[in-house]
Design a protein around this motif. Structure first.
Motif, mmCIF file in Angstrom:
data_model
loop_
_atom_site.group_PDB
_atom_site.id
_atom_site.type_symbol
_atom_site.label_atom_id
_atom_site.label_comp_id
_atom_site.label_asym_id
_atom_site.label_seq_id
_atom_site.Cartn_x
_atom_site.Cartn_y
_atom_site.Cartn_z
ATOM 1 N N SER A 182 0.691 -0.829 0.326
ATOM 2 C CA SER A 182 0.063 -0.163 -0.107
ATOM 3 C C SER A 182 0.531 1.030 -0.066
ATOM 4 O O SER A 182 1.547 2.079 0.950
ATOM 5 C CB SER A 182 -0.889 0.262 1.267
ATOM 6 N N ASP A 185 -2.003 7.668 -2.774
ATOM 7 C CA ASP A 185 -2.950 7.782 -4.017
ATOM 8 C C ASP A 185 -0.979 8.746 -4.794
ATOM 9 O O ASP A 185 -0.414 9.366 -4.912
ATOM 10 C CB ASP A 185 -3.552 8.879 -4.184
ATOM 11 N N GLN A 188 3.492 3.791 -7.403
ATOM 12 C CA GLN A 188 3.188 3.053 -7.722
ATOM 13 C C GLN A 188 4.320 2.230 -6.628
ATOM 14 O O GLN A 188 5.259 2.216 -6.445
ATOM 15 C CB GLN A 188 3.884 3.207 -9.237
ATOM 16 N N THR A 198 -5.120 -3.722 -8.172
ATOM 17 C CA THR A 198 -4.577 -2.424 -7.003
ATOM 18 C C THR A 198 -6.480 -2.145 -7.015
ATOM 19 O O THR A 198 -7.538 -2.918 -7.039
ATOM 20 C CB THR A 198 -4.321 -1.527 -8.280
ATOM 21 N N SER A 199 -6.182 -1.523 -5.710
ATOM 22 C CA SER A 199 -7.204 -1.514 -5.014
ATOM 23 C C SER A 199 -7.262 0.292 -4.237
ATOM 24 O O SER A 199 -5.732 0.621 -3.826
ATOM 25 C CB SER A 199 -8.173 -2.024 -3.964
ATOM 26 N N SER A 200 -7.664 0.949 -4.169
ATOM 27 C CA SER A 200 -7.602 2.618 -3.437
ATOM 28 C C SER A 200 -8.615 2.494 -2.683
ATOM 29 O O SER A 200 -9.718 2.745 -2.655
ATOM 30 C CB SER A 200 -7.576 3.561 -4.522
ATOM 31 N N LYS A 201 -7.716 3.234 -1.641
ATOM 32 C CA LYS A 201 -8.516 3.605 -0.414
ATOM 33 C C LYS A 201 -9.031 4.900 0.244
ATOM 34 O O LYS A 201 -6.766 4.031 0.883
ATOM 35 C CB LYS A 201 -9.318 1.784 0.872
ATOM 36 N N TRP A 204 -4.712 6.067 -0.321
ATOM 37 C CA TRP A 204 -3.782 5.130 -0.296
ATOM 38 C C TRP A 204 -4.346 3.843 -1.487
ATOM 39 O O TRP A 204 -5.360 3.062 -1.563
ATOM 40 C CB TRP A 204 -3.741 3.879 0.960
ATOM 41 N N THR A 205 -3.151 4.081 -2.167
ATOM 42 C CA THR A 205 -3.451 2.525 -3.408
ATOM 43 C C THR A 205 -2.492 1.054 -3.274
ATOM 44 O O THR A 205 -1.645 1.379 -2.371
ATOM 45 C CB THR A 205 -3.034 2.478 -4.815
ATOM 46 N N ARG A 206 -3.545 -0.328 -3.200
ATOM 47 C CA ARG A 206 -2.573 -1.085 -3.286
ATOM 48 C C ARG A 206 -2.376 -1.945 -4.092
ATOM 49 O O ARG A 206 -3.246 -2.002 -4.680
ATOM 50 C CB ARG A 206 -3.470 -1.991 -1.922
#
Ligand SMILES: [Zn+2]
Length: 495
Positions: A182, A185, A188, A198-201, A204-206
Motif C-alpha cells: 500500500s 495515491d 506505484q 489494485t485497490s484504492s482507499k 492509499w493504493t494497494r
C-alpha cells in the motif's frame, strides 16, 4: 564490490544454551548459515520455505516500511530454534499461531525460539510483524536499498532481501511470493510476476503482485515511486509489464528504446534457451543513481545511467538471458556464478552476431588477444572466483571464452542442444559448474574435464597450442563493433 567481514562473535552468540526438556534432547538449533563457503551466514539451516506472503505499507516521504510477512515452511530437522535473515525492526513473531521469543545476532540474523520445539518434516507458519527505515540500515558496511527522490528500491546481488522482508536468504531455498504493498495515491509499487489487482482507499493504493513460480530471495525486488507502467504481449505470447520512473530526465528516451524491446528479445532468446519459463516478463527503470542492472525474476532492474550513451539492447539481452541462466536455474552455491554470468555474456555475443556487429568467434579472438599472459585477468578462475571476485570482468569475459571453447570442441549441433536442454534439465532448481560439465559431456558424448579445467579453473592464460580449439588467430584482432555496448554491461553488479 562490497567486502564482507564476518564477525567472530556471531557464532558464539548463536550457541547460547537453551533450556530444552531432556525428552526433547534431539531438538537442536538450526544453523545460522545454509552452508555456502563464500558466505557462511547466508541462509539458515533447519527449514525450507515454500511461500512468502508480504503485506506491506510504504511512505515515500520518510522511507518508512512496515508490514507483516507470513512465511510457509517445512522443518528439515528437529528444531528448537531457527534463524531468519533480516535487518528491520521486529515487533512480534508467531510460530504456528503462538507468540515466539526472538532476538538478533551477528550482522543480519533474527533468531526465533518457538514456544514448542518443531518436529522434523512438519509444516510451519511463521508470522513476522516489522517496521523500519530501510535506508537507515546496513550490514557489513553496505546497503541494497536505494533511496530515490520519490521512494526506494531493493535490488542487489547476492542479497537484497534483508532490507525489506525476513527470509532464508540463499538461492537454494526458492519459494513463490505474494507481495501486496500500500502506497499513497500517485505512487506505484513494482515487484515480480503479474499485477493481480489494485485497490484504492482513503488516499492509499494497494498493489498486489504475484510470483507463481519458484524464485530465489535475491531475485525478489521491490520499487516504490512515481512510475509510468506499460503493458503488452510478445509475439510469442508472453505478457510484458515494464515501468519507468516519471523522472528519468535525459535518459528516458534511451531507456524506453531499450526496455520496450523486451518482448521481442525474450522471444529471440527462447529460440536458443527454450520456452520462456515464467508468467510475465519486463523491466523497470527507477530514478536511482546506482550504475548496475540485475536480473530480478520476470522484472529486470535497470539503472538510468546505463542508458546515458543511448539505447543498449545488448544489456537487455544479458538480463533476459539470466531469466533462464540464473533465475529458472539458479546457482547451488555462489561459487557457481559462471553458470549465470558466463551464459548471460555469451547471449550478448550471440546477439552481436545476429546484429552483424561481430561474431562470437571474433569476440572470443578479441578477448583472448586483448589480455596478455601477465594480465591479472587470467588469475581469476571463473569456475570458482572467490567471493571478492564473484563479479569480476573475467567471470564474464573469460567465462564466455570458455563457452566458445566448448562450442568449438563439441560442434554447433551438440552445443546448441546443450544450451537449450540445460535450463529444462534443472527447471526451477539449482545447479553447479560441475553439474553443467557432466551435462555437456552427456549430451556431446565427449570427455570435457581438460577443457573445463583449462578455461574455468587454471589461474593462467591458456597457451595457444593447448587453447583447445578456441582461438582462430593469436594476432592482434580488431575490436568488434558491439564491444563497447557489451562491456557497458560490466557495471552490472559492480558497485
Ligand atoms: Zn549478469
Amino acid at each position: 564490490m562490497h567486502r564482507r567481514i564476518i564477525a567472530p562473535g556471531a557464532l558464539a552468540a548463536a550457541s547460547v544454551l537453551l533450556a530444552i526438556p531432556a525428552s526433547a534432547a534431539s531438538y537442536t538449533p538450526g544453523a545460522p548459515g545454509i552452508g555456502d563457503p563464500y558466505y557462511p551466514y547466508y541462509g539458515n539451516g533447519g527449514y525450507d520455505v515454500s511461500h512468502y506472503d508480504l503485506r506491506l505499507q510504504y511512505q515515500p516521504k520518510t522511507d518508512e516500511l512496515q508490514g507483516t510477512a507470513t512465511i510457509l515452511a517445512k522443518t528439515t530437522q528437529d528444531l528448537s530454534r531457527f534463524d531468519l535473515d533480516f535487518l528491520l525492526d521486529v515487533s512480534e513473531v508467531r510460530v504456528n499461531g503462538t507468540k515466539a521469543a526472538f532476538t538478533t545476532s551477528g550482522e543480519h540474523e533474527l533468531v526465533v525460539t518457538p514456544k514448542t520445539p518443531l518436529a522434523k518434516g512438519t509444516p510451519v507458519t511463521i508470522v513476522v510483524r516489522y517496521s523500519g527505515v530501510p535506508s537507515a540500515k546496513s550490514a557489513y558496511g553496505f546497503t541494497s536499498w536505494h533511496r530515490t527522490p520519490d521512494g526506494g528500491v531493493a535490488a542487489n546481488e547476492p542479497e537484497a532481501a534483508w532490507w525489506w522482508f525476513p527470509s532464508n536468504d540463499h538461492p537454494t531455498d526458492k519459494a513463490t511470493y505474494d507481495v501486496s504493498v500500500s502506497v499513497p495515491d500517485g505512487t506505484q509499487a513494482i515487484s515480480n510476476g503479474t499485477l493481480q489487482s489494485t485497490s484504492s482507499k482513503l488516499g492509499w493504493t494497494r498493489y498486489n503482485w504475484r510470483q507463481n513460480k519458484p524464485q530465489a530471495t535475491y531475485l525478489a525486488t521491490l520499487a516504490l515511486g512515481r512510475f509510468d507502467i506499460t503493458t503488452g504481449t510478445s509475439d510469442g505470447g508472453v505478457p510484458v509489464i515494464n515501468a519507468y520512473s516519471k523522472d528519468l530526465g535525459d535518459n528516458e528516451g534511451a531507456a524506453r528504446a531499450s526496455v520496450e524491446r523486451t518482448g521481442e528479445l525474450v522471444d529471440w532468446l527462447s529460440g536458443y534457451f527454450g520456452p520462456y519459463p515464467f508468467s510475465s516478463v519486463g523491466g523497470y527503470v527507477p530514478n536511482t543513481t546506482t550504475s548496475y542492472a540485475l536480473e530480478t525474476q520476470t522484472r529486470v532492474f535497470y539503472s538510468p545511467r546505463q542508458f546515458a550513451n543511448g539505447a543498449n539492447t545488448s544489456l537487455v539481452v544479458h538480463e533476459l538471458a539470466h531469466q533462464w541462466y540464473g533465475d529458472y536455474v539458479s546457482v547451488k552455491g555462489w561459487k557457481d556464478i559462471w553458470v549465470n554470468e558466463g551464459f548471460a555474456r555469451y547471449a550478448q555475443w550471440l546477439w552481436s552476431e545476429h546484429e552483424g556487429e561481430g561474431t562470437a568467434q571474433e569476440l572470443a579472438d578479441y578477448v583472448y588477444a586483448s589480455h596478455p599472459a601477465d594480465d591479472a585477468f587470467w588469475t581469476i578462475a571463473p569456475g570458482d572466483p572467490g567471493p571478492d571476485n564473484q563479479f569480476a570482468g573475467a567471470v564474464y569475459d573469460r567465462g564466455a571464452l570458455a563457452i566458445q571453447a566448448l562450442r568449438n570442441e563439441i560442434g554447433d549441433d551438440a552445443f546448441f542442444a546443450v544450451l537449450k536442454g540445460w535450463p529444462k534439465e534443472h527447471a526451477y532448481g539449482n545447479a553447479s559448474v560441475a553439474d553443467f560439465q557432466r551435462y555437456a559431456e552427456r549430451v556431446s558424448g565427449k570427455p570435457l574435464a581438460a577443457l573445463f579445467d583449462t578455461w574455468l579453473f587454471q589461474p593462467e592464460k591458456p597457451a595457444a597450442p593447448s587453447a583447445r580449439a578456441l582461438v582462430k588467430t593469436t594476432a592482434a584482432v580488431a575490436q568488434p563493433k558491439s564491444w563497447k555496448k557489451i562491456e557497458a554491461t560490466n557495471s552490472v553488479h559492480e558497485h
